[in-house]
Design an enzyme around this catalytic site. Structure first.
Site, mmCIF file in Angstrom:
data_model
loop_
_atom_site.group_PDB
_atom_site.id
_atom_site.type_symbol
_atom_site.label_atom_id
_atom_site.label_comp_id
_atom_site.label_asym_id
_atom_site.label_seq_id
_atom_site.Cartn_x
_atom_site.Cartn_y
_atom_site.Cartn_z
ATOM 1 N N SER A 21 1.038 -1.116 -0.050
ATOM 2 C CA SER A 21 0.006 -0.063 -0.031
ATOM 3 C C SER A 21 0.818 1.218 0.003
ATOM 4 C CB SER A 21 -0.848 -0.139 1.186
ATOM 5 O OG SER A 21 -0.230 0.184 2.381
ATOM 6 N N CYS A 22 0.264 2.332 -0.576
ATOM 7 C CA CYS A 22 0.996 3.661 -0.591
ATOM 8 C C CYS A 22 0.008 4.722 -0.210
ATOM 9 C CB CYS A 22 1.644 4.015 -1.590
ATOM 10 S SG CYS A 22 0.660 4.087 -3.383
#
Length: 714
Positions: free
Chosen positions: A209-210
């Protein structure tokens, strides 16, 4: 509408820095009518860049943002002689500006993982670097990244595909040896058996995830999967990005040898992975250091295999995490309707528990101080203090740091505020379990209305289920393209909240309030044999499956009543909480005692588990007895039900009461009365002794019978 057009290709992109270059690319979106406010979009891109530079190894720049100024998901490509985009290995020569509407979501967001994965392919980047026209770039990109295909476009796409895809087949044979030879020189000799014992194939899972969930998320997933494959392992990655995610199943996680987290946002429902060797890094390392992360995972698996105590410690930690708040936060794939409903409800309860714990313990401490400061009536009088009372009773105006009464009032106000969130959080996260984020608004608003009407715990259950089902229904509406962007932020919350709150206020609220009042009055009227019977039943439930669904139903019933306990320190909900807590401690403590007094009846691993069970039991973690029940379910569970039910009945008979929903012996001091503490411990000791005697007797009898059979056989 195409994702990229010739108007959105700049083959000679220039700029003094990445911000100027981004403006040049964004101006192409304005010219094509896909950006309505250039400055707003550039501000959104700059905000994203401030969180983390979007330059990637290999000469890639991927500035990106979701913005209200964007009307259609779009890509703009630029090729440069080299502009610093923040990557450690040098400037970017290939730049993609990714623009997504603020609403995000839906099918068009499939472009994000497709582009991210394409950028990890050497032949894709080589083709872009060699392209001589805007049309060629559009063909190359469209072959890898596109919206959901329309049937009418198939012939044209088929005609264009050979041109765009031509480089891939030629490049693949050359590229494959390059990527595989470095990490795995022995790859061509896979059939040779001598290599097998040296390095076994692992099953890995991961989460990426970012901050915006647009590009890094999917590129990290591709990097990890490619690195695992090159090393001879299999890997499945859950991408928690803007395009949504396909959560890993419980079976996939259970079968995994190790876990790799590459994330810059908290991993959703991280408790699913408890008890597994875990590599935990930022998302960029998932992109640039995939082989090293896979090697770390291999090393961890080897270390855990060499030292079984690490796995046991992780399993104990996982049990602790589940027992202290992670009741059920994941609906199992393919579960039955009844199971799904139970898991929805338990998800709400798991998120509610921290609020109950904070509120209950603070209020209990408040009453302890009040009794010291104001005598026996202190626990009742303290409720007069608060934020809205007048004169000396308003602690915001008359707080005295040297006064126990002021401190007691402060703790009470904060604890009561925490309790005030109990029903809204329960309702909101039941709806969240059903519909994901769209369920939060109708669930929390509906729960707040239920609490205001006095519907309590039952009202929260009702609004949570209704809000979740309605939000999921509205989310599935097929709407015009122009409406999609406002669905998550306008349409879904308004419609689902209106329906949920409207139904509860006009139809369901009054009957549930009446039912809730009747239940409360019934509990308050418990006494004598009826109280003992309730304790007996709840105790048996706590001892039946040791942290399983029956155990959690009893626990949820007890914690749900804490919010309505009132100021009295001996109300029925507090007695029920004490009975449930004591009963849940019996099994692990009894097994710890049994392995101590009769160690020869247990295997070596069981004796080791018995040592850990002392602490687990004392901390009210019923799961400490699960290893014993798994090995010998009939004798252990039968003994557990008997011992736990006796303890539950005795606690109700003695009238012990506690506001804390968890903690075991460590929270007993907040009971206040030493007499009640001693009676609680007496009930616990009796139940532990009964279960210990039962387990030892049953195991000894069966062992003697086995010995007799062996002699007879001889």
């Amino acid at each position: 509408m195409s994702l990229i057009t010739t108007e959105q290709v700049v083959l000679d992109l220039t700029g003094d820095d990445r911000h100027e270059a981004t403006r040049v690319l964004a101006e192409r979106l304005v010219a094509s009518g896909r950006c309505t406010d250039l400055d707003q979009f550039l501000a959104d891109v700059a905000e994203r860049e401030s969180k983390m530079a979007t330059g990637l190894p290999g000469g890639i720049g991927i500035p990106h943002a979701r913005s209200a100024a964007i009307t259609e998901p779009s890509l703009v490509f630029g090729r440069t002689d080299g502009i610093d985009w923040g990557a450690k290995d040098g400037p970017a020569t290939l730049v993609f500006l990714i623009a997504a509407p603020e609403g995000g979501g839906d099918a068009h967001m499939q472009m994000l993982p497709k582009l991210a994965r394409a950028l990890m392919k050497k032949d894709f980047k080589a083709a872009l670097a060699a392209a001589t026209s805007e049309e060629e770039v559009v063909r190359i990109v469209s072959a890898e990244v596109a919206l959901d295909p329309a049937p009418a476009a198939t012939p044209a796409a088929a005609a264009a595909a050979p041109t765009a895809a031509a480089p891939a087949p030629e490049a693949t044979p050359a590229a494959a040896p390059d990527t595989s030879a470095a990490p795995s020189p022995a790859a061509p000799d896979v059939p040779a058996t001598p290599a097998t014992p040296e390095k076994r194939s692992l099953t890995l899972v991961g989460v990426t995830s970012c901050p915006t969930g647009i590009a890094h998320t999917y590129m990290a997933a591709e990097g990890l999967e490619a690195a695992a494959k090159a090393a001879g392992h299999t890997m499945t990655v859950e991408t928690q990005g803007s395009a949504g995610s396909n959560p890993l199943s419980a079976a996939q996680i259970a079968a995994a040898d190790a876990v790799i987290f590459a994330h810059d946002l908290p991993v959703k429902d991280a408790g699913r992975f408890a008890g597994k060797p875990t590599v935990d890094v930022g998302v960029k390392k998932g992109i640039s250091e995939g082989p090293a992360l896979v090697a770390q995972a291999e090393a961890l698996v080897a270390e855990w295999a060499a030292d079984p105590s690490r796995a046991e410690a992780a399993a104990a930690a996982a049990s602790t995490a589940r027992a202290s708040g992670g009741l059920v936060t994941k609906v199992e794939d393919g579960a039955s309707t009844l199971t799904r409903v139970r898991q929805w409800l338990m998800t709400g309860v798991s998120y509610m528990i921290p609020f109950v714990a904070a509120g209950g313990i603070l209020i209990a401490l408040s009453f302890m101080l009040a009794q010291v400061a104001m005598g026996e009536q202190g626990a009742i009088e303290i409720v007069k203090y608060g934020l809205t009372a007048e004169g000396e009773y308003n602690i915001t105006q008359n707080f005295n740091a040297l006064s126990l009464t002021s401190w007691a009032a402060l703790l009470f106000v904060i604890g009561a505020a925490s309790f005030g969130f109990l029903v809204p959080i329960l309702s909101g996260f039941i709806a969240f379990a059903i519909a994901d984020r769209p369920g939060l608004v109708p669930g929390i608003v509906g729960g707040s209305i239920a609490a205001t009407m006095g519907a309590g715990f039952l009202g929260g259950l009702a609004t949570g289920v209704i809000g979740g089902l309605v939000a999921r229904w509205v989310s599935g509406w097929k709407v015009a393209k122009g409406v999609r962007g406002v669905m998550p932020v306008v349409v879904i919350p308004i419609v689902s909240t209106l329906i949920t709150a409207g139904l509860f206020i006009t139809l369901l609220g009054r009957p549930i309030v009446a039912l809730s009042d009747g239940l409360k009055n019934g509990l308050d009227g418990l006494g004598g044999s009826s109280a003992v019977l309730v304790g007996l039943i709840l105790g048996a439930m706590m001892g039946f499956d040791l942290g399983g669904p029956v155990n959690k139903v009893a626990y949820a019933f007890a914690t749900g009543g804490l919010g309505a306990a009132g100021a009295a320190s001996d109300s029925a909900p507090l007695k029920i909480m004490a009975a449930v807590m004591a009963a849940g401690m019996v099994a692990p403590l009894a097994m710890a005692l049994a392995t101590t007094v009769r160690p020869h009846l247990f295997s070596e691993p069981e004796r080791e588990n018995g040592k850990a069970a002392w602490l687990l039991g004392a901390s009210f973690i019923s799961e400490g007895a699960i290893p014993f029940a798994a090995a010998d379910p009939v004798r252990i569970i039968a003994s557990s039900v008997v011992g736990s039910s006796i303890t539950g009945a005795l606690v109700m008979l003695f009238g012990s009461a506690i506001r804390a929903p968890h903690g075991g012996i460590w929270v007993l001091p907040i009971m206040g009365s030493i007499t009640q503490i001693l009676l609680f411990l007496l009930a616990l000791v009796i139940g532990v002794l009964v279960m210990t005697v039962a387990v030892v007797a049953l195991k000894s009898r069966d062992r003697r019978l086995a010995e007799v059979d062996a002699v007879a056989t001889v």
